[in-house]
Each structure stands twice: as structure tokens, then as C-alpha cells.
Scaffold this active site. Structure first.
Site, PDB file in Angstrom:
ATOM      1  CE  LYS A 181      78.316  27.655  51.775  1.00 59.58           C
ATOM      2  NZ  LYS A 181      77.826  28.505  50.662  1.00 59.58           N
ATOM      3  CB  THR A 188      67.352  30.547  54.119  1.00 60.67           C
ATOM      4  OG1 THR A 188      66.819  29.334  53.552  1.00 60.67           O
ATOM      5  CG2 THR A 188      66.958  30.635  55.588  1.00 60.67           C
ATOM      6  N   GLY A 244      69.362  32.596  48.831  1.00 60.09           N
ATOM      7  CA  GLY A 244      70.479  33.495  48.571  1.00 60.09           C
ATOM      8  C   GLY A 244      71.571  33.503  49.620  1.00 60.09           C
ATOM      9  CB  THR A 245      72.148  31.629  52.776  1.00 62.28           C
ATOM     10  OG1 THR A 245      71.907  30.349  52.156  1.00 62.28           O
ATOM     11  CG2 THR A 245      70.942  32.039  53.580  1.00 62.28           C
ATOM     12  N   GLY A 246      74.064  31.410  50.300  1.00 58.28           N
ATOM     13  CA  GLY A 246      75.403  31.069  49.825  1.00 58.28           C
ATOM     14  C   GLY A 246      76.022  32.181  48.997  1.00 58.28           C
ATOM     15  CB  CYS A 247      74.655  34.288  46.257  1.00 57.37           C
ATOM     16  SG  CYS A 247      74.039  32.969  45.192  1.00 57.37           S
TER      17      CYS A 247
END
Length: 268
Positions: free
Chosen positions: A181, A212, A214-217
Site C-alpha cells: 500500500k 483516514t 481505519g483505512t488499513g483495517c
């Protein structure tokens, strides 16, 4: 989103992760994302955090026995079509979850969570070896961000041209696919999906929005939802990135720090 006839259970997707009391990341983000994709989300809680828009004020991991019991309870009775892992925090938890995943016939998305959006550590240094040697080999798709790439491999990615080297380094640990990412780089939000032979560069416009959390989860859960409904890896990742891009654009202020992405953006 796949349609499900009335009375028929939707695809079942399990998240194995920590709780975010602020509701923007972790188990809470995972379940919201799964609902947005029309699958039935289930959870194995690995840790409890005291967390808000400003950061993580405390974290308490659950005993290995509690994690194993939750997992067996869900998988042995309800079953799963896909599993997503997030915060595992300690070597004991990483090794326990890796053992459970190895005995489960379902695709696995590993989000190798190392630090929070605010820079708070969420993985003990002593657990890194277990992530590399035990957890990543179970992954259908691993989804590290650039900080996690460096933590896992020592490779520092400063621009897009170095992402392929980062992907190769992560693939040496055994995941089938890796999604590097590149959201922390300048310019468009570009990610690299590869299995070492085939590669796909996924681009999206960068939205000027600081909220932003929580984007990875969210991305990892969206991929797991796609895999759980029978999509291939590329199809699932493309759909997940489209969803997360919209969720970032709609991210909103919450508290006095970094707000969350909007998991319900498609319904507003």
C-alpha cells in the site's frame, strides 16, 4: 454487492483483531465493512484498546485460551468462507492464530498491523519473527503499508519505483499475494498487487482529507469479504480499493484528532 435470496445465509467472514473503542478501526471497522459488502461478519477479539481520535491510551491483550476458544466456537459451528487478521500484538497470539489458520480451509487476508494511525505501537518487537515465519505463510493476501514493510523486511520505500523490491521482500515470507500500500507516498494513491510473477498497479486519486483512521483495517476486511463471496484476488482487491477510496473521501471529523473513514458512504 452479491444478492442473497431471502432466508439464505450470506457468506461468512471472520475477523481476528483488536477492538477500537472509538469505532474507527479494528474489529469495529471490520464488521462495518463486512456489512457494507453484504457478508455476515464474525469476530475473534484479540485485544481491547482504550482508543479515540487522538491515539491509543491503553491496550490489553486477551489470553491465548480466550482467542483459541472464540475461533473454535465460530469456525466449528458456523464455518467461514474467509478470514482477516489484524492486531495480534504478541508472539504467543501470532503463533496461536497462525496455527488456527493453517487448519482452516478458507482464504486468509493478513493485515500485519504494527503501529496505529497515530504512531502507537500495536505489535511487540518480540512478535516480529512469528509474523514473518508463522503468520505470513498462511496468507492468501498480505496487505502491509510502507511502515510495516520496513518493520518486516528492512526495506524503505521512498518512491513508487521501490515498491516492487518491497513486494519481493515480503513474498519471501510465503504469502501467495502481497498488496503493497503506497498511500504514504506523494501523488496518487498507488498500490502494487503481485504474486511474484503477475503484477497489477492500482491507482486512485488522493483526497485531501486528514480523517483516514481505519483505512488499513477497512481495506483488508473488504478484500476478505470479496474472497469470501468467491471473487478472485484481483477482483476482490480492485473492489476493496474502490470502496476505501470512497470511504476516505467521505471521512469525517470525530473528536479532536484524526477522524475515521466513512464505512457507510455508499448508503448516505
Amino acid at each position: 454487492m452479491p444478492s442473497v435470496p431471502p432466508g439464505r445465509a450470506p457468506a461468512r467472514v471472520l475477523t481476528v483483531a483488536g477492538s477500537d473503542s472509538g469505532g474507527g478501526a479494528g474489529i469495529q471497522a471490520d464488521l462495518k465493512t463486512m456489512l457494507a459488502f453484504g457478508v455476515h461478519g464474525m469476530s475473534v477479539l484479540t485485544a481491547v484498546t482504550a482508543q479515540n481520535s487522538r491515539g491509543v491510551q491503553g491496550a490489553w491483550e486477551l489470553p491465548v485460551e480466550a482467542v483459541r476458544a472464540q475461533y473454535r466456537s465460530v469456525v466449528d459451528d458456523i464455518g467461514v468462507q474467509a478470514v482477516k487478521t489484524g492486531m495480534l500484538s504478541s508472539a504467543a497470539l501470532v503463533e496461536t492464530v497462525a496455527e488456527l489458520l493453517a487448519g482452516t480451509a478458507a482464504p486468509v487476508v493478513v493485515d500485519p498491523v504494527g503501529v496505529s494511525k497515530h504512531g502507537d505501537p500495536l505489535l511487540a518487537a518480540s512478535a516480529l519473527d512469528s509474523v514473518q515465519k508463522r503468520l505470513l505463510p498462511t496468507a492468501t493476501v498480505a496487505t502491509p503499508n510502507l511502515d510495516e514493510v520496513t518493520q518486516l523486511t528492512g526495506v524503505e520505500v521512498r518512491d513508487e519505483s521501490e515498491m516492487r523490491r518491497a513486494a519481493d521482500a515480503v513474498l519471501t515470507f510465503g504469502p501467495h499475494w502481497v498488496l503493497i500500500k503506497g498511500g504514504h507516498l506523494a501523488g496518487d494513491a498507488v498500490d502494487l498487487l503481485t504474486d511474484g510473477s503477475e503484477e497489477h498497479w492500482l491507482r486512485a486519486p488522493r483526497h485531501d482529507n486528514r480523517h483516514t483512521h481505519g483505512t488499513g483495517c477497512t481495506l483488508a476486511s473488504a478484500i476478505a469479504a470479496g474472497l469470501g463471496t468467491g471473487q478472485g484476488v484481483l477482483e476482490a482487491v480492485v473492489a476493496a480499493k474502490e470502496y476505501v477510496t470512497g470511504a476516505i473521501a467521505a471521512g469525517f471529523a470525530l473528536g479532536g484528532g484524526i477522524g475515521p473513514v466513512d464505512h457507510a458512504w455508499r448508503f448516505r
